[in-house]
Design an enzyme around this catalytic site. Sequence first.
Site: not given
Length: 230
Positions: A97, A161, A190
Amino acid sequence: MKLEKLDVKKLAKMIDHTCLKPYATKQDLEKLCKEAKEADTAMIAINTEWTRFCKELLKDTDVHVGAAISFPLGQEGLPVKLYETEYAISEGADEIDYVIHIGKAKMHDWAYLEDEMRQINDICKKHHVICKVIFETCYLSDDEIIELAKIASKVKPDFIKTSTGFGTAGATAHHVRLMKENAKEDVKVKAAGGIRDLKTALEMVEAGAERIGTSSTLKILEEASQDFKV
């Protein structure tokens, strides 16, 4: 995923159980891994330093270890991000991430951000590791979020995300919808940041999120166990 098809186990497999506190200790990470293992979450989200340690704790499970790259500011510079990505993967990370260069997004330097996304995604793909791109939506306009999502639709990381959880605000259903609509079907979303209860988690799922990042996993699953059939 349709909400009526969710149950506690399916919801758990949509959660990245998170401990990214700067003061996290070995005991905190042991607790995180124990909880993730028992709940059977999708992933644990941790700072890169703890990757190998957590990988060993979770070696007999299918819970992924996710390393947070250039976290939480995204300002380290691309060569450093690339090195940290490679390092995290060498330590056992199953997922990455990374935080975009948010300043470049405010400058509308879309060519830079596409190159950044492509290079990090290429490393992940080379190693068969999941790539997630953190926008930090609280600092961005809707038009900037849309442009980044369109870039993702070309580069095709696994996920985009919303947030780190360290910004001025976290995920919103509005931002999740914007991201999902403009990244198209090849890129998942996400939602993370400020998701502390079942109601908020389900709002994100309904908006299009397929992963939820939260440190409130046990609370959310406990609430779900009262509402869903296992």
